[in-house]
Design a protein around this motif. Structure first.
Motif, short mmCIF file in Angstrom:
data_model
loop_
_atom_site.label_atom_id
_atom_site.label_comp_id
_atom_site.label_asym_id
_atom_site.label_seq_id
_atom_site.Cartn_x
_atom_site.Cartn_y
_atom_site.Cartn_z
N ILE A 6 -9.44 -0.94 3.33
CA ILE A 6 -8.07 -1.18 2.84
C ILE A 6 -7.62 -2.59 3.19
O ILE A 6 -6.93 -3.26 2.40
N LEU A 48 -2.87 4.93 -3.03
CA LEU A 48 -3.77 5.87 -2.35
C LEU A 48 -3.43 7.29 -2.80
O LEU A 48 -2.40 7.85 -2.44
N THR A 57 0.86 -1.19 0.00
CA THR A 57 0.00 0.00 0.00
C THR A 57 0.89 1.24 0.00
O THR A 57 1.78 1.38 0.85
#
Length: 757
Positions: A669, A681, A566
């Motif tokens: 998430i 993101l 992420t």
């Protein structure tokens, strides 16, 4: 100095090479100007001479001084070197030099951009110049018009004249002469000054200094545009200085001679009368010889009278000096000093008095009658004169006591002479008086001869030990001028380049970023000129596409051994292209076989980069505020690759910060982590809002995007603060929109990958 404020000389050199045309323009210009300067500027020479100032008591002239010492003649005492320096630099002395050499008249041949001095060979000469007012000058060009005529062109007027005749002008009356044997092809430039103005010009270039503290040698240097004129000026200056010192000494000797001549004339009359009396008495009384006893008494009386006569001479000299000082209270004159005064203190005082008079005369000429220094010297002279008068009175009293004692001895001899016959006694008295006058007369004659010899052999104060000589020009120095021109030819364009570099307050290269921020630099992205917002495609080999692939490869080196799943993508301010970078970076990850999803979390101002994507109207905001929505309801494919999905922002919320802090976002998430290999993101700029910082707990790394030529360098301080205080997870930097046509990067990428497809 901060790291980002340091100058990158390598980058500055690259920029200087980029502006090569600026150096090609300015360097020859500076060299050309230096050539013109050397052509137009008159060379300046420096003539040097060495002058020994003699110690009058220990003079270098051994033979002359030995003669003077043998005669008992005392010279004037040594003056300080400082006084001699001021004398040599005095205006009256230099004016006499100018008049003797006629250097107040200057002549030039007029050449291209330059005037050359031809004072020695000028066909035109100034015969007479009568200025109409003080310090009037004439400077212009003389043009020959034939038939013995000329045209004088000044700056503001022209005058027609004839050689040999007086030309009347507002500045004065000028008479020129023409030498036909010295022809000239063009006009002759003349500069006519008064001696006072020219003297001041020469004094400005004159320097007189002592060679050392212990030495009594002066070094004279004179700067002038003509070497021969500088040498002649120094030579004449020394000559007149020595002549002036001789004249000052001779004034003292002349006053001594005048005083002695007055006394000799008076004594000669008295001696003549005494001789006549002796002769008449002998003739009338038929006396031809004096008896043995009378001769003995006469001889003894003569000795006493000789001593009394010497004492009387001293008294007369002292009276003369005293009368001289009393009679000239306001009109100061030199006092005789070489007339055998037996008192050393008085002799030194008189020498000091004459020295002060010399200083006064010089200061009165140079400084004017009202100058404070002159008033102080005159006060010293008055005080010293009074001291001398009082000293003379004391000396006279002592001499008078001595004379009284000698007269008592003489009186005793006279009493013994009473025993002689009357006629013989009268004759002895007459002989005694004659002998007294004769001894006094001979003594004064001797002193007069000594003063005359002193006047004849007076030596100058200075002796030339190194005659005036000028060598190569001291200015302008060609090598130095050319070096300055070369330096300016390189420094001026370099300064311009440096100014351009310093005035640019935008981030331009990755070096700018690396000097300011300690976070690693992951990649540089090219400026895309395409209308399409997607530059990375499956078979694209453009420089922009390859740079995104290089960024993907560099990501593995950001955190070796750690998995980045992420990633936050943010920037400092709007317009830096973070959404563009996020969109295209997702494509490169999808092309690598990864399942990728882009989550648009810029809830306040959704990016227009995603408007071309075919997505549903529901997005992250709808999911966070509506618990009934499922994850699959908001996920759509981007249409760019089958492995590349996107979740749009959705509706614009009133409370974006609270939504980003919600637990439901973290649950979302976590669900996406299970489904996708890579999650992007896209967050708002961190300088504008702190949304990216609020979700640092859900991300593994942060891609911080800067735009070349757009992001202010001042923002790098804020970025450094974020990195140093660990406000973002594992940040790394990406420089976007680099212009490949610039020399900085274009040579590395376009030469290999070619231009954009």
């Amino acid at each position: 100095m901060n790291k980002e404020d340091k100058i990158d000389y390598g980058q500055l050199l690259r920029k200087a090479i980029k502006y090569w045309w600026l150096y090609l323009l300015i360097l020859p210009l500076c060299v050309g100007l230096s050539v013109l300067y050397l052509r137009k500027t008159h060379p300046k020479y420096e003539a040097t001479a060495m002058l020994l100032i003699k110690d009058e008591e220990k003079s270098g002239a051994v033979v002359e001084q030995a003669v003077l010492d043998g005669l008992g003649i005392k010279d004037i005492k040594k003056k300080g070197l400082e006084n001699e320096v001021h004398i040599l630099k005095s205006t009256p002395l230099m004016e006499n030099v100018v008049r003797n050499l006629e250097t107040q008249y200057e002549y030039y041949s007029i050449e291209w951009m330059k005037r050359r001095d031809i004072s020695k060979d000028s066909p035109v000469k100034v015969v007479d110049w009568k200025p109409a007012y003080n310090n009037a000058t004439v400077e212009g060009d003389v043009h020959f018009v034939g038939n013995g005529g000329y045209l004088l062109k000044l700056k503001e007027a022209e005058y027609q004249g004839e050689f040999g005749k007086e030309l009347r002008m507002p500045e004065g009356k000028l008479t020129l002469a023409f030498n036909r044997s010295k022809e000239s092809d063009g006009p002759i430039g003349i500069r006519v000054l008064t001696p006072a103005i020219k003297a001041l010009e020469l004094i400005e270039g004159l320097d007189v200094k002592a060679v050392g503290e212990e030495a009594s040698i002066l070094r004279l240097t004179l700067k002038d545009h003509v070497a021969s004129r500088a040498e002649a000026t120094l030579t004449e200056l020394i000559k007149l200085y020595n002549q002036q010192s001789i004249d000052e000494k001779n004034k003292v000797f002349e006053n001594s001679l005048n005083l002695l001549n007055e006394r000799i004339n008076l004594i000669a009359q008295e001696l003549s009368a005494a001789e006549s009396n002796v002769e008449s008495y002998k003739r009338s009384n038929s006396i031809y010889e004096i008896s043995a006893e009378g001769s003995l008494l006469l001889s003894e009386m003569a000795n006493h009278n000789r001593e009394i006569a010497a004492t009387d001479v001293q008294l007369q000299i002292l009276n003369s000096i005293q009368d001289f000082l009393m009679a000239n209270k306001e009109n100061f004159e030199f006092v005789p000093t070489n007339i055998s005064i037996n008192n050393l203190t008085l002799t030194n005082q008189l020498a000091q008095f004459n020295t002060l008079l010399s200083d006064r005369d010089r200061m009165k000429t140079n400084l004017g009658p009202s100058h404070p220094d002159l008033i102080l010297v005159e006060k010293q002279i008055r005080n010293l004169r009074q001291t001398i008068i009082e000293n003379i009175r004391g000396i006279k009293a002592d001499i008078q006591l001595n004379r009284n004692a000698k007269e008592q001895l003489s009186s005793n001899v006279q009493n013994r002479m009473l025993s002689l016959p009357r006629r013989e006694r009268v004759l002895v008295d007459l002989e005694r008086n004659k002998t007294l006058k004769e001894n006094l007369y001979l003594y004064l004659l001797e002193k007069r001869e000594q003063s005359a010899i002193s006047l004849a052999v007076t030596t100058a104060t200075g002796r030339v030990i190194e005659p005036a000589k000028a060598f190569d020009p001291i200015s302008p120095k060609k090598a130095q001028i050319y070096l300055i021109a070369l330096f300016l030819g390189l420094a001026i364009p370099t300064g311009i380049v440096f100014a351009i570099h310093s005035l640019n307050n935008k981030v331009m290269t990755e070096d700018d970023v690396q000097r300011a921020v300690s976070a690693p630099m992951a990649g540089v992205l090219a400026l895309s000129r395409r209308k399409s917002r997607v530059v990375v495609k499956e078979n694209s080999t453009s420089a922009a596409a390859e740079m995104f692939r290089a960024l993907r490869a560099n990501l593995a080196f950001i955190a070796p051994g750690k998995k980045i799943q992420t990633m936050i993508v943010t920037s400092s301010i709007p317009g830096e292209g973070k959404s563009f970078v996020a969109l295209n970076f997702g494509v490169t990850q999808a092309l690598a076989g990864k399942k990728v999803i882009l989550l648009e979390l810029d809830l306040r101002k959704p990016s227009q980069q995603f408007d071309d994507l075919e997505t549903s109207e529901e997005g992250v905001v709808n999911y966070l505020i509506d618990p009934s929505l499922k994850v699959d309801d908001i996920i759509e494919n981007t249409g760019l690759h089958h492995n590349y999905d996107v979740i749009r922002c959705g509706i614009k919320p009133p409370n974006p910060s609270e939504l980003l802090l919600s637990e439901r976002l973290r649950e979302l998430i976590n669900i996406l982590r299970q489904r996708y290999d890579f999650i992007i993101l896209d967050t708002p700029p961190v300088v504008v809002v702190a949304d990216a910082v609020q979700i640092k707990d859900v991300a593994d790394a942060t891609m911080y995007v800067l735009r070349s030529g757009y992001t202010p360098k001042a923002q790098l301080r804020y970025v450094r603060d974020l990195v140093e205080k660990d406000k973002l997870p594992m940040p790394f930097m990406v420089l976007n929109a680099v212009n490949l046509n610039k020399d900085t990067y274009g040579g590395y990428y376009t030469s290999y990958y070619g231009k954009e497809d």
